[in-house]
Scaffold this motif. Structure first.
Motif, PDB file in Angstrom:
ATOM      1  N   LEU A 112       0.860  -1.178   0.000  1.00  0.00           N
ATOM      2  CA  LEU A 112       0.000   0.000   0.000  1.00  0.00           C
ATOM      3  C   LEU A 112       0.892   1.222   0.000  1.00  0.00           C
ATOM      4  O   LEU A 112       1.749   1.373   0.870  1.00  0.00           O
ATOM      5  CB  LEU A 112      -0.898  -0.002   1.237  1.00  0.00           C
ATOM      6  N   GLU A 113       0.718   2.086  -0.999  1.00  0.00           N
ATOM      7  CA  GLU A 113       1.571   3.253  -1.161  1.00  0.00           C
ATOM      8  C   GLU A 113       0.724   4.522  -1.214  1.00  0.00           C
ATOM      9  O   GLU A 113      -0.331   4.528  -1.850  1.00  0.00           O
ATOM     10  CB  GLU A 113       2.405   3.134  -2.432  1.00  0.00           C
ATOM     11  N   ILE A 114       1.206   5.570  -0.577  1.00  0.00           N
ATOM     12  CA  ILE A 114       0.532   6.868  -0.600  1.00  0.00           C
ATOM     13  C   ILE A 114       1.521   7.876  -1.175  1.00  0.00           C
ATOM     14  O   ILE A 114       2.580   8.101  -0.585  1.00  0.00           O
ATOM     15  CB  ILE A 114       0.073   7.290   0.801  1.00  0.00           C
ATOM     16  N   TYR A 115       1.165   8.472  -2.305  1.00  0.00           N
ATOM     17  CA  TYR A 115       2.069   9.366  -3.017  1.00  0.00           C
ATOM     18  C   TYR A 115       1.537  10.795  -3.013  1.00  0.00           C
ATOM     19  O   TYR A 115       0.347  11.035  -3.236  1.00  0.00           O
ATOM     20  CB  TYR A 115       2.252   8.926  -4.462  1.00  0.00           C
ATOM     21  N   ILE A 126      -3.443   7.003  -3.682  1.00  0.00           N
ATOM     22  CA  ILE A 126      -3.220   5.730  -2.989  1.00  0.00           C
ATOM     23  C   ILE A 126      -3.089   4.638  -4.033  1.00  0.00           C
ATOM     24  O   ILE A 126      -3.859   4.589  -4.999  1.00  0.00           O
ATOM     25  CB  ILE A 126      -4.385   5.420  -2.036  1.00  0.00           C
ATOM     26  N   PHE A 127      -2.104   3.745  -3.832  1.00  0.00           N
ATOM     27  CA  PHE A 127      -1.911   2.594  -4.713  1.00  0.00           C
ATOM     28  C   PHE A 127      -1.913   1.332  -3.846  1.00  0.00           C
ATOM     29  O   PHE A 127      -1.021   1.148  -3.016  1.00  0.00           O
ATOM     30  CB  PHE A 127      -0.591   2.690  -5.467  1.00  0.00           C
ATOM     31  N   ALA A 128      -2.915   0.493  -4.034  1.00  0.00           N
ATOM     32  CA  ALA A 128      -2.997  -0.774  -3.304  1.00  0.00           C
ATOM     33  C   ALA A 128      -2.743  -1.908  -4.279  1.00  0.00           C
ATOM     34  O   ALA A 128      -3.368  -1.990  -5.344  1.00  0.00           O
ATOM     35  CB  ALA A 128      -4.379  -0.937  -2.667  1.00  0.00           C
ATOM     36  N   THR A 129      -1.813  -2.783  -3.936  1.00  0.00           N
ATOM     37  CA  THR A 129      -1.440  -3.896  -4.800  1.00  0.00           C
ATOM     38  C   THR A 129      -1.873  -5.212  -4.166  1.00  0.00           C
ATOM     39  O   THR A 129      -1.704  -5.407  -2.960  1.00  0.00           O
ATOM     40  CB  THR A 129       0.076  -3.926  -5.030  1.00  0.00           C
ATOM     41  N   TYR A 130      -2.416  -6.099  -4.985  1.00  0.00           N
ATOM     42  CA  TYR A 130      -2.883  -7.407  -4.540  1.00  0.00           C
ATOM     43  C   TYR A 130      -2.230  -8.494  -5.386  1.00  0.00           C
ATOM     44  O   TYR A 130      -2.061  -8.326  -6.602  1.00  0.00           O
ATOM     45  CB  TYR A 130      -4.404  -7.529  -4.699  1.00  0.00           C
ATOM     46  N   LEU A 319       0.444  -0.625  10.629  1.00  0.00           N
ATOM     47  CA  LEU A 319       1.387  -0.451   9.538  1.00  0.00           C
ATOM     48  C   LEU A 319       2.326   0.711   9.806  1.00  0.00           C
ATOM     49  O   LEU A 319       1.970   1.687  10.436  1.00  0.00           O
ATOM     50  CB  LEU A 319       0.639  -0.146   8.229  1.00  0.00           C
ATOM     51  N   ALA A 320       3.511   0.632   9.250  1.00  0.00           N
ATOM     52  CA  ALA A 320       4.363   1.799   9.099  1.00  0.00           C
ATOM     53  C   ALA A 320       4.234   2.232   7.656  1.00  0.00           C
ATOM     54  O   ALA A 320       4.260   1.399   6.756  1.00  0.00           O
ATOM     55  CB  ALA A 320       5.823   1.457   9.420  1.00  0.00           C
ATOM     56  N   ALA A 321       4.108   3.521   7.372  1.00  0.00           N
ATOM     57  CA  ALA A 321       3.849   3.986   6.022  1.00  0.00           C
ATOM     58  C   ALA A 321       4.816   5.071   5.637  1.00  0.00           C
ATOM     59  O   ALA A 321       5.272   5.840   6.468  1.00  0.00           O
ATOM     60  CB  ALA A 321       2.425   4.513   5.917  1.00  0.00           C
ATOM     61  N   THR A 322       5.107   5.128   4.348  1.00  0.00           N
ATOM     62  CA  THR A 322       5.940   6.180   3.814  1.00  0.00           C
ATOM     63  C   THR A 322       5.205   6.863   2.694  1.00  0.00           C
ATOM     64  O   THR A 322       4.645   6.202   1.819  1.00  0.00           O
ATOM     65  CB  THR A 322       7.256   5.603   3.260  1.00  0.00           C
ATOM     66  N   SER A 323       5.163   8.179   2.706  1.00  0.00           N
ATOM     67  CA  SER A 323       4.561   8.946   1.632  1.00  0.00           C
ATOM     68  C   SER A 323       5.676   9.571   0.813  1.00  0.00           C
ATOM     69  O   SER A 323       6.614  10.127   1.348  1.00  0.00           O
ATOM     70  CB  SER A 323       3.671  10.046   2.214  1.00  0.00           C
ATOM     71  N   VAL A 324       5.548   9.470  -0.516  1.00  0.00           N
ATOM     72  CA  VAL A 324       6.600   9.933  -1.398  1.00  0.00           C
ATOM     73  C   VAL A 324       6.128  11.138  -2.161  1.00  0.00           C
ATOM     74  O   VAL A 324       5.028  11.142  -2.739  1.00  0.00           O
ATOM     75  CB  VAL A 324       7.015   8.821  -2.377  1.00  0.00           C
ATOM     76  N   THR A 325       6.916  12.187  -2.179  1.00  0.00           N
ATOM     77  CA  THR A 325       6.584  13.393  -2.918  1.00  0.00           C
ATOM     78  C   THR A 325       7.121  13.295  -4.337  1.00  0.00           C
ATOM     79  O   THR A 325       8.291  13.007  -4.530  1.00  0.00           O
ATOM     80  CB  THR A 325       7.186  14.628  -2.226  1.00  0.00           C
ATOM     81  N   GLU A 326       6.223  13.526  -5.290  1.00  0.00           N
ATOM     82  CA  GLU A 326       6.633  13.491  -6.705  1.00  0.00           C
ATOM     83  C   GLU A 326       6.827  14.901  -7.209  1.00  0.00           C
ATOM     84  O   GLU A 326       6.020  15.753  -6.944  1.00  0.00           O
ATOM     85  CB  GLU A 326       5.540  12.788  -7.536  1.00  0.00           C
TER      86      GLU A 326
END
Length: 326
Positions: A112-115, A126-130, A319-326
């Protein structure tokens, strides 16, 4: 540069036990998804949130994408019974700024990614991968694209980034408030290998998700507000089967005060669950080659532990989460 979010992000996510925890969804199955801009406005908040909760619960979706979620609204939603079936992308509100997007999923996610998108309004995706039992991958994304009517180039750049990331999965899906308001923006979509679910299924129905009725509640001008802002796009092999709009009828008002600072309900104006209608779609997964089933983009920024035809309108682990700045 990566921005580390709070360790407790998504910590209030809950789910129904699913045996060995493996993903049950696979090819030849159907996926039910729901997207809704639930409006951050402070008019009849409790009434609207309770109505939204009832509608979502009755729809029984597998994945829910909400936009314009404020931290107090998220806290209230997580107390509602329907959310107990789901993993949630953010259980604390730390990713929301003033308001933001939240993803609920009955299926455990591989990542799970938050950009942070390029935006003047702190828009995130948000990008959720399954990982499916067949070895295929499914990537589901949601966002709330730039709002101002003249920000067509910025919306195009945001959408290009989202489509570029999710297209690396075997199956991919983007749903949310696109804020696409100009015919030229529709033409831009044609260059991407994604189906716009509503016109695919209902080519002769405009499928407006914002109109004069819902806009009046928000005190917005009725001119130029009849638009199809909310959309669901799916890739090859993820075929739209049916789709409908939700929350198209007025709702009763709950005589209960004290939620934040609610404004007075406008006189002679019907109250709807939101100033947008929700959209619900059923998508069928068809078998396709697995050449694109590699991991989504770069290394996941945080990872979860392994573990019906519709009419056009109808009235977790820590969860631990990381948000990435584009």
């Amino acid at each position: 540069q990566a921005e580390q979010l709070d360790q407790g992000l998504a910590g209030r996510g809950q789910r129904v036990p699913r045996g060995d925890g493996r993903l049950r969804l696979d090819v030849e199955d159907e996926l039910v998804v729901l997207s809704w801009n639930i409006w951050f406005g402070d008019v009849a908040v409790l009434s609207r949130l309770q109505a939204i909760g009832r509608i979502v619960d009755e729809a029984r979706p597998d994945i829910v994408a909400l936009q314009e979620v404020t931290p107090p609204v998220l806290a209230y939603l997580l107390q509602q019974k329907w959310t107990r079936r789901f993993y949630v992308s953010d259980g604390t509100g730390n990713s929301l700024h003033h308001y933001g997007v939240v993803l609920f999923s009955v299926y455990p996610m591989t990542s799970l990614e938050i950009y942070e998108l390029r935006s003047r309004l702190h828009r995130r995706a948000i990008f959720a991968t399954y990982l499916l039992p067949s070895g295929a991958t499914l990537c589901v994304s949601t966002s709330h694209l730039e709002s101002y009517p003249n920000d067509t180039k910025l919306r195009a750049a945001q959408l290009a980034h989202i489509f570029g990331r999710i297209s690396k999965a075997t199956y991919s899906l983007f749903m949310g408030d696109t804020n696409m308001q100009h015919p030229d923006e529709d033409a831009l979509i044609d260059k991407y290998p994604f189906a716009d679910a509503w016109p695919t299924l209902w080519p002769d129905n405009p499928g407006y998700t914002v109109d004069a009725k819902s806009s009046a509640m928000a005190g917005k001008p009725v001119h130029s507000r009849t638009l199809r802002l909310d959309r669901i796009f799916s890739s090859e092999g993820l075929h739209p089967v049916s789709m409908t709009r939700l929350g198209t009828s007025p709702i009763p008002i709950v005589k209960q005060e004290g939620f934040c600072l609610e404004k007075k309900i406008p006189d002679d104006v019907d109250i709807y669950p939101s100033d947008h209608y929700g959209i619900l779609a059923v998508l069928a997964l068809a078998p396709i080659a697995l050449s694109r089933s590699a991991s989504i983009g770069s290394r996941p920024r945080f990872t979860l532990a392994p573990t019906r035809v519709l009419a056009p309108s109808l009235s977790s682990p820590s969860l631990a989460a990381t948000s990435v700045t584009e």
